[in-house]
Design a protein around this motif. Structure first.
Motif, PDB file in Angstrom:
ATOM      1  N   ILE A 271      48.925 -40.863  40.146  1.00  0.00           N
ATOM      2  CA  ILE A 271      49.556 -40.041  41.190  1.00  0.00           C
ATOM      3  C   ILE A 271      50.402 -40.887  42.121  1.00  0.00           C
ATOM      4  N   ILE A 272      49.832 -42.015  42.551  1.00  0.00           N
ATOM      5  CA  ILE A 272      50.550 -42.836  43.516  1.00  0.00           C
ATOM      6  C   ILE A 272      51.772 -43.471  42.871  1.00  0.00           C
ATOM      7  N   GLY A 273      51.612 -43.902  41.606  1.00  0.00           N
ATOM      8  CA  GLY A 273      52.760 -44.459  40.904  1.00  0.00           C
ATOM      9  C   GLY A 273      53.891 -43.454  40.822  1.00  0.00           C
ATOM     10  N   LEU A 274      53.527 -42.192  40.653  1.00  0.00           N
ATOM     11  CA  LEU A 274      54.546 -41.156  40.560  1.00  0.00           C
ATOM     12  C   LEU A 274      55.189 -40.883  41.911  1.00  0.00           C
ATOM     13  N   THR A 275      54.358 -40.723  42.914  1.00  0.00           N
ATOM     14  CA  THR A 275      54.888 -40.311  44.220  1.00  0.00           C
ATOM     15  C   THR A 275      55.746 -41.372  44.864  1.00  0.00           C
ATOM     16  N   PHE A 276      55.370 -42.635  44.698  1.00  0.00           N
ATOM     17  CA  PHE A 276      56.117 -43.682  45.382  1.00  0.00           C
ATOM     18  C   PHE A 276      57.020 -44.473  44.449  1.00  0.00           C
ATOM     19  N   ASN A 277      57.350 -43.878  43.314  1.00  0.00           N
ATOM     20  CA  ASN A 277      58.379 -44.418  42.430  1.00  0.00           C
ATOM     21  C   ASN A 277      58.154 -45.853  42.000  1.00  0.00           C
TER      22      ASN A 277
ATOM     23  N   ASN B 238      54.993 -47.301  49.879  1.00  0.00           N
ATOM     24  CA  ASN B 238      54.998 -46.072  50.668  1.00  0.00           C
ATOM     25  C   ASN B 238      55.891 -46.248  51.889  1.00  0.00           C
ATOM     26  N   PHE B 239      57.104 -45.744  51.790  1.00  0.00           N
ATOM     27  CA  PHE B 239      58.040 -45.887  52.899  1.00  0.00           C
ATOM     28  C   PHE B 239      58.182 -44.599  53.696  1.00  0.00           C
ATOM     29  N   GLY B 240      57.237 -43.681  53.498  1.00  0.00           N
ATOM     30  CA  GLY B 240      57.279 -42.397  54.207  1.00  0.00           C
ATOM     31  C   GLY B 240      57.442 -42.537  55.706  1.00  0.00           C
ATOM     32  N   PRO B 241      56.542 -43.282  56.355  1.00  0.00           N
ATOM     33  CA  PRO B 241      56.648 -43.392  57.820  1.00  0.00           C
ATOM     34  C   PRO B 241      57.976 -43.975  58.270  1.00  0.00           C
TER      35      PRO B 241
ATOM     36  N   ASN C  90      63.691 -48.230  45.879  1.00  0.00           N
ATOM     37  CA  ASN C  90      62.631 -47.314  46.316  1.00  0.00           C
ATOM     38  C   ASN C  90      62.826 -46.900  47.774  1.00  0.00           C
ATOM     39  N   VAL C  91      63.221 -47.859  48.596  1.00  0.00           N
ATOM     40  CA  VAL C  91      63.483 -47.546  50.010  1.00  0.00           C
ATOM     41  C   VAL C  91      64.569 -46.487  50.107  1.00  0.00           C
ATOM     42  N   PHE C  92      65.669 -46.700  49.393  1.00  0.00           N
ATOM     43  CA  PHE C  92      66.781 -45.747  49.461  1.00  0.00           C
ATOM     44  C   PHE C  92      66.339 -44.365  48.994  1.00  0.00           C
ATOM     45  N   VAL C  93      65.546 -44.328  47.915  1.00  0.00           N
ATOM     46  CA  VAL C  93      65.088 -43.033  47.406  1.00  0.00           C
ATOM     47  C   VAL C  93      64.310 -42.289  48.477  1.00  0.00           C
ATOM     48  N   GLN C  94      63.364 -42.982  49.079  1.00  0.00           N
ATOM     49  CA  GLN C  94      62.504 -42.297  50.036  1.00  0.00           C
ATOM     50  C   GLN C  94      63.240 -41.983  51.336  1.00  0.00           C
ATOM     51  N   VAL C  95      64.207 -42.818  51.673  1.00  0.00           N
ATOM     52  CA  VAL C  95      64.993 -42.540  52.885  1.00  0.00           C
ATOM     53  C   VAL C  95      65.803 -41.266  52.702  1.00  0.00           C
ATOM     54  N   ARG C  96      66.404 -41.101  51.528  1.00  0.00           N
ATOM     55  CA  ARG C  96      67.151 -39.870  51.277  1.00  0.00           C
ATOM     56  C   ARG C  96      66.205 -38.672  51.268  1.00  0.00           C
ATOM     57  N   GLN C  97      65.030 -38.866  50.653  1.00  0.00           N
ATOM     58  CA  GLN C  97      64.075 -37.760  50.578  1.00  0.00           C
ATOM     59  C   GLN C  97      63.627 -37.322  51.954  1.00  0.00           C
TER      60      GLN C  97
ATOM     61  N   LYS D 180      69.948 -41.187  41.671  1.00  0.00           N
ATOM     62  CA  LYS D 180      71.065 -40.650  42.442  1.00  0.00           C
ATOM     63  C   LYS D 180      71.078 -41.163  43.864  1.00  0.00           C
ATOM     64  N   ALA D 181      69.919 -41.596  44.337  1.00  0.00           N
ATOM     65  CA  ALA D 181      69.842 -41.974  45.748  1.00  0.00           C
ATOM     66  C   ALA D 181      70.746 -43.142  46.085  1.00  0.00           C
ATOM     67  N   VAL D 182      71.040 -43.996  45.095  1.00  0.00           N
ATOM     68  CA  VAL D 182      71.848 -45.176  45.406  1.00  0.00           C
ATOM     69  C   VAL D 182      73.330 -44.987  45.092  1.00  0.00           C
ATOM     70  N   ASP D 183      73.705 -43.791  44.695  1.00  0.00           N
ATOM     71  CA  ASP D 183      75.139 -43.573  44.451  1.00  0.00           C
ATOM     72  C   ASP D 183      75.925 -43.775  45.741  1.00  0.00           C
ATOM     73  N   GLY D 184      77.048 -44.444  45.601  1.00  0.00           N
ATOM     74  CA  GLY D 184      77.903 -44.658  46.763  1.00  0.00           C
ATOM     75  C   GLY D 184      77.572 -45.923  47.519  1.00  0.00           C
ATOM     76  N   MET D 185      76.521 -46.618  47.092  1.00  0.00           N
ATOM     77  CA  MET D 185      76.102 -47.812  47.813  1.00  0.00           C
ATOM     78  C   MET D 185      77.050 -48.984  47.588  1.00  0.00           C
ATOM     79  N   PHE D 186      77.240 -49.803  48.626  1.00  0.00           N
ATOM     80  CA  PHE D 186      78.060 -51.009  48.503  1.00  0.00           C
ATOM     81  C   PHE D 186      77.189 -52.251  48.507  1.00  0.00           C
ATOM     82  N   MET D 187      77.562 -53.239  47.690  1.00  0.00           N
ATOM     83  CA  MET D 187      76.873 -54.527  47.734  1.00  0.00           C
ATOM     84  C   MET D 187      77.869 -55.650  47.559  1.00  0.00           C
TER      85      MET D 187
END
Lengths: 295, 295, 377
Positions: free
Chosen positions: B207-213, C205-208, C232-239, C265-272
């Motif tokens: 579950i965690i692997g899925l949720t946090f990519n 876990n970058f939720g917070p 992963n950060v970018f994905v969760q930031v967009r979410q 898709k979350a990183v589309d448009g990103m510059f590096m």
């Protein structure tokens, strides 16, 4: 390849064995006294940063740095002993693991003082091999004396059975504090010498990896003898060099070794060897009871 | 933002609770502090990942297999590592050390299998939807985590308190020799508890692997220390306590990250651990074992 | 009889020629093949080295009879092993140069050893601690301040960014230095740093953090971390609801196919900005990328490109230093490299007076899951 080239290329490894033996000895002190503490890595961090900051910011020289480290380490040990003296079992183990994590986090956070993740560099290399040998000899000497003294007997008694020790009148809490202070001081010296020998320190090197190393070295070598900690360290540091052809299997071997040793050779290598020698000696020279003469 | 962070806190807390449940089960029942629990959790995630990507399983099937697989790994741990130690009357330190070794072995195998890469479930593995209301949002995956924890806890409580098998487990944990007199086979009980513990960890991993990519060979390590804090705070062996403590810790971490600093969250966490150990080492809820404190 | 003597003469000639001309130069390479950073560097970097060695030897660029051999060892990302290996390479294996030693945490302690043992050391890093101890240490990349100037130029110039949020790897010294420089540069140009948060490479876990950012207003987010974590950060930031008009900026080290694999898709448009990208148009790079694709069916990333480039630079130095060159001559030749063809940057590489690399970064933008190389201006 000449002998000189061989020695000069392996001197740094020898230096590291000397320094890490001190860390293992700090752990040995804990186990010897029946204290389930895994804090030495934290003491080492404190000693390393104290020594590095002292020598870089004050003009007082290496000895001052070492003394300051000893003081800081002993204080840290005492501070830990206060809350943990009343706990038994796995609680001190978990708490001391937490302690190591806290100091690493703080070292990462306190950037102005510790350089944060970048750490401290350009530390003058004042701890050369003779200096390290002297330090190790001094600590070994100190521990031998302690082992033979009242403190050593108290440690042994507490390790065997805390309740019995209490009933014998041994002030367990007091010796607990002594044990932590001693472990702290030795760990801190190791850290200071590490800083003075490897030119740069970062918080990461003092984390869980070093904690596991210290515990493994003592368990591998033997918990009841000083030589055990040193031999365990030597094996753990030299093995990756010999096992180089096996690359990634190194950690796997260390893990498997831990399991095998603790299960089948729980006394560790040195202690088991000593036990065997003692048995063999008693077989060769059995104590023959005097013949009873019929009255 | 505050309310949204509360939701985040509950989800984070549910994550910790999921991981800590298996840990507290084994500790509560058998007083074994299993450092390899994080590795079992990680392997649950890996098994789920490979079944979805290499064998084209739908997620629910991979999830179930991940649970079973992790349970089997956990059983192997008991058979190969903990049981031989029990037979040789190993002490607490030995168990901790052996589990650290087992942890190393499991992690290095995973490292090689994954080639040290960080993996993620394919983007279409689980329908990701967002439910929004009153300016707050929660995702379908976050809901799944919370539901999973509730189901796991419920199932565990039913098993322990309402089934004969569960009664046997509790009997062995209270008094192993006495329970054998009553016809309980402790060896089988150990296997059950380890299997259960592994299943919980495996579910958490998937579950965690899925949720946090992210599924990688290090994913157990970073969560393990939080899990230890949770099980102590919740009371070793207390199921409900663990969940409550998990949510509390999750909340604290979330709020510290949001309002103070993410760098300090680790230090604050372990600070809390220390305070709890000082003031109430038995945790919020008394578990199946109360640590005896010498004087 | 005559045949016998002829054969003997030919044999003698061959042996003589061999003895006179055969020179195998050994270069030590340290790669973290195991341990915490293996996922980022590791096996792919090794391919970079292997391809370089093959090319150097098969093209004969060092001159007749001179070949190069790479002594590759794993330092497991561990400082103790890096130090021990460096000593072994330089003392007993007698390497002519050392390359690799990924990252400043390991390179900085190795630099003084290289100076003590007088061996040229080209580190995969950018820390001043590598060049300060003495003239034998070289940094493959230029200083963090200069690297990050490209990002601040891009952000505040071309992209019109006025407020920036930063997420950085608090355990990586290079990352911390970049973050500090970026903050200083943005502020100096009148921009605002709305938040600056440290993460560790094992966080997932970058939720917070994402929720916190979603509640703030800013023009761009800069993430300084490895590709997997950064994605992963970018994905969760967009979410969490950070809007599509917030620009995403990434660190050079995020330049890897892993970024798209994890980020989607979350990183589309990103510059590096990046010193190396598989799409850079120089002919050296095209050949390198083709060979890399053949061996691994994937594109090279920054570590693989960097290790390849390091090996090639040493080879140029060895060639320029001439036959039978000792370590001193190789070091001097290395320091003297000017506009050497390289896969890094726009194709030309030099060392500046302080022994940092001099080259022109490229810019990459992610579009439709592919990293497109984009002109810097």
């Amino acid at each position: 390849m000449t002998m000189l080239a061989f020695v000069s290329s392996y001197t740094p490894l020898f230096d590291l064995v000397l320094i890490y033996s001190l860390i293992a000895l700090s752990q040995y002190v804990s186990f010897r006294g029946g204290v389930l503490s895994l804090a030495p890595a934290g003491f080492t961090l404190i000693g390393a940063y104290t020594g590095a900051i002292m020598i870089k910011s004050t003009g007082l020289g290496a000895m001052a740095g070492i003394c300051a480290s000893i003081a800081m380490g002993a204080c840290a040990g005492l501070l830990l002993a206060l809350p943990l003296a009343r706990l038994r079992g796995v609680f001190p183990a978990i708490a001391t693991i937490g302690f190591v994590q806290i100091v690493v986090s703080l070292a990462l956070y306190a950037e102005p003082l510790t350089g944060g993740a970048v750490g401290l560099t350009a530390i003058p290399k004042v701890a050369t091999t003779p200096c390290l040998v002297a330090a190790l000899a001094a600590v070994v000497g100190l521990l031998s004396v302690i082992n033979r003294s009242n403190v050593g007997s108290a440690f042994d008694a507490i390790r065997q059975d805390v309740t019995v020790a209490e009933s014998l009148g041994i002030r367990v809490a007091h010796y607990y504090r002594v044990n932590f202070a001693l472990s702290g001081a030795i760990g801190a010296v190791a850290g200071c010498l590490l800083a003075y020998n490897t030119y740069a320190i970062t918080p990461e090197e003092f984390g869980f990896g070093m904690l596991v190393f210290a515990a493994t070295a003592v368990i591998l070598g033997g918990r009841s003898s000083i030589a055990g900690a040193i031999i365990g360290t030597a094996i753990l540091l030299v093995l990756p060099e010999l096992a180089r052809p096996l690359h990634d299997q190194r950690l796997l071997m260390q893990g498997a070794l831990l399991i095998v040793i603790i299960t089948y050779l729980p006394q560790g290598i040195v202690d088991t060897a000593r036990e065997l020698l003692r048995q063999r000696r008693s077989v060769r020279h059995p104590v023959v009871p005097a013949r009873k003469v019929a009255a | 933002m505050f309310t949204q962070q509360i939701i985040n806190g509950i989800v984070t807390g549910a994550v910790y609770a999921l991981l800590a449940l298996g840990l507290t089960l084994v500790f509560g029942m058998h007083r074994i502090l299993n450092f390899a629990h994080g590795a079992v959790f990680m392997w649950g995630g890996l098994i789920g990942y490979y079944l979805v990507t290499a064998a084209n399983f739908p997620f629910w099937a991979a999830f179930v297999c991940a649970m079973v697989g992790a349970g089997l790994i956990s059983i192997c741990l008991d058979l190969l590592v903990f049981r031989p130690l029990r037979r040789r009357k190993g002490d607490e330190l030995s168990t901790i050390v052996a589990s650290i070794g087992a942890n190393l072995v499991l992690i290095t195998i995973a490292q090689q299998v994954t080639n040290a890469q960080s993996l993620r479930f394919p983007f279409d593995t689980f329908p990701l939807e967002f439910y929004r209301a009153y300016g707050l949002q929660i995702s379908s995956l976050q809901v799944v985590i919370i539901v999973t924890v509730v189901l796991m806890v419920g199932g565990l409580l039913v098993y322990l308190f309402k089934t004969p098998l569960g009664a046997q487990v509790r009997a062995v944990s209270i008094d192993e020799p006495a329970s054998t007199l009553l016809g309980v086979n402790p060896a089988r009980v150990y296997l059950q508890t380890f299997f259960l513990s592994g299943m919980l960890a495996g579910a958490a991993g998937a579950i965690i692997g899925l949720t946090f990519n992210s599924i990688s060979y290090t994913m157990g390590e970073s969560l393990m220390l939080q899990a230890f804090v949770v099980i102590i705070l919740g009371g070793l062996g207390s199921i409900v306590g663990t969940v409550a403590a998990g949510v509390l810790i999750g909340m604290i971490q979330t709020l510290v990250t949001a309002y103070i600093s993410s760098e300090l969250s680790d230090a604050i966490l372990f600070g809390i651990l220390f305070i709890v150990l000082l003031v109430r080492p038995n945790g919020i809820f008394a578990g199946f074992h109360v640590e005896h404190r010498a004087a | 009889m005559k045949l016998g003597r002829l054969l003997l003469a030919v044999l003698a000639g061959v042996v003589l020629v061999d003895v006179v001309h055969a020179e195998e130069i050994v270069v030590g390479v340290q790669i973290p093949l195991s341990g915490p950073v293996a996922a980022i560097a590791g096996p792919r970097a090794r391919h970079g080295v292997d391809i370089a060695v093959q090319e150097i030897n098969s093209s004969g660029m060092l001159g007749p009879g001179r070949t190069i051999k790479a002594l590759i060892e794993d330092n497991a990302g561990d400082k103790t092993q890096a130090i021990t290996l460096a000593n072994r390479f330089m003392s007993s294996d007698k390497v002519s140069a050392l390359i690799g030693v990924f990252g400043s945490g390991l390179s900085v302690p190795v630099a003084p050893i290289a100076n003590d043992l007088k061996t040229p050391f080209l580190a995969f890093g950018s820390s001043p601690g590598i060049v300060e101890p003495g003239p034998w240490g070289f940094c493959l990349f230029y200083q963090s301040e200069k690297q990050v100037a490209i990002t601040s130029d891009l952000a505040m110039g071309r992209l019109g960014v006025r407020s920036l949020a930063i997420i950085f790897d608090k355990t990586n010294d290079g990352s911390v230095r970049m973050k500090n420089s970026l903050e200083a540069q943005v502020r100096a140009r009148g921009g605002q740093i709305v938040s600056s948060d440290g993460i560790t490479p094992t966080d997932t876990n970058f939720g917070p953090l994402a929720t916190k950012l979603a509640s703030m207003k800013f023009d761009a987010l800069y993430v300084e971390s490895n590709p997997a974590v950064g994605a992963n950060v970018f994905v969760q930031v967009r979410q969490a609801g950070v809007g599509p008009n917030v620009k995403f900026l990434g660190a050079p080290q995020m330049n890897s196919p892993v970024l798209m694999q994890i980020g989607g898709k979350a990183v589309d448009g990103m510059f590096m900005p990046t010193p190396y990208h598989a799409g850079m148009p120089s002919p050296e790079n095209k050949a390198f990328v083709d060979e890399f694709r053949k061996r691994t069916s994937s594109d090279p990333d920054l570590p693989s490109g960097g290790y390849y480039a390091s090996m090639m630079l040493i080879a140029h130095a060895i060639r320029n230093a001439g036959p039978g060159a000792d370590r001193q001559k190789i070091r001097d030749a290395l320091a003297a490299l000017k506009n050497t063809p390289s896969v890094l940057g726009q194709g030309k590489y030099s060392f500046d007076v302080q022994r940092f690399g001099e080259y022109q970064d490229g810019l990459v933008q992610i579009a439709d899951g592919k990293a497109k190389y984009v002109p810097l201006n």
